[in-house]
Motif scaffolding. Structure first.
Motif, PDB file in Angstrom:
ATOM      1  N   GLU A  86       0.791  -1.193   0.013  1.00  0.00           N
ATOM      2  CA  GLU A  86      -0.097   0.034  -0.171  1.00  0.00           C
ATOM      3  C   GLU A  86       0.954   1.258  -0.037  1.00  0.00           C
ATOM      4  OE1 GLU A  86      -2.708  -0.725   3.490  1.00  0.00           O
ATOM      5  OE2 GLU A  86      -4.545  -0.645   2.082  1.00  0.00           O
ATOM      6  N   HIS A 112       2.307   1.654  -3.472  1.00  0.00           N
ATOM      7  CA  HIS A 112       1.499   1.932  -4.303  1.00  0.00           C
ATOM      8  C   HIS A 112       1.067   3.404  -4.190  1.00  0.00           C
ATOM      9  CE1 HIS A 112      -2.756   2.821  -5.485  1.00  0.00           C
ATOM     10  NE2 HIS A 112      -2.342   1.967  -6.490  1.00  0.00           N
ATOM     11  N   LYS A 119       1.813   6.336  -7.215  1.00  0.00           N
ATOM     12  CA  LYS A 119       0.563   7.322  -7.573  1.00  0.00           C
ATOM     13  C   LYS A 119       1.089   8.444  -7.493  1.00  0.00           C
ATOM     14  CE  LYS A 119      -4.381   7.893  -7.418  1.00  0.00           C
ATOM     15  NZ  LYS A 119      -4.149   8.409  -8.710  1.00  0.00           N
TER      16      LYS A 119
END
Length: 92
Positions: free
Chosen positions: A35, A38, A42
């Motif tokens: 996470e 990620h 992003k």
């Protein structure tokens, strides 16, 4: 003989439960790390998309005098004859 196999069955079930708990904890830790990665990726994508939009804006601009003067200032460090230039030099 039945009590011996029952004992081994209980041991096997306990070992399986311990193994399952350890695996769940490890998977949760890996999920948390993924996470975070990620979110970082992003953010990089957002930064690159913003940079692409800036570059696209520069490409789409008309080649007028304002654009030529801006490029001369930024890229070539030129200035107009009547401009006063102030330098900000760092002292060590």
């Amino acid at each position: 003989m039945k009590s011996g196999s029952s004992f081994f069955l209980k041991i096997a079930i306990v070992l399986f439960m311990v193994f399952s708990i350890v695996m769940i904890v490890q998977l949760q830790q890996q999920f948390g790390e993924l996470e975070v990665k990620h979110a970082q990726l992003k953010q990089q994508i957002d930064d690159y998309e913003e940079r692409i939009a800036e570059l696209q804006y520069e490409l789409d601009r008309p080649l007028d005098n304002e654009y030529i003067i801006e490029i001369a200032r930024k890229k070539l460090n030129y200035h107009l004859p009547d401009e006063i230039i102030f330098e900000n030099r760092k002292t060590n």
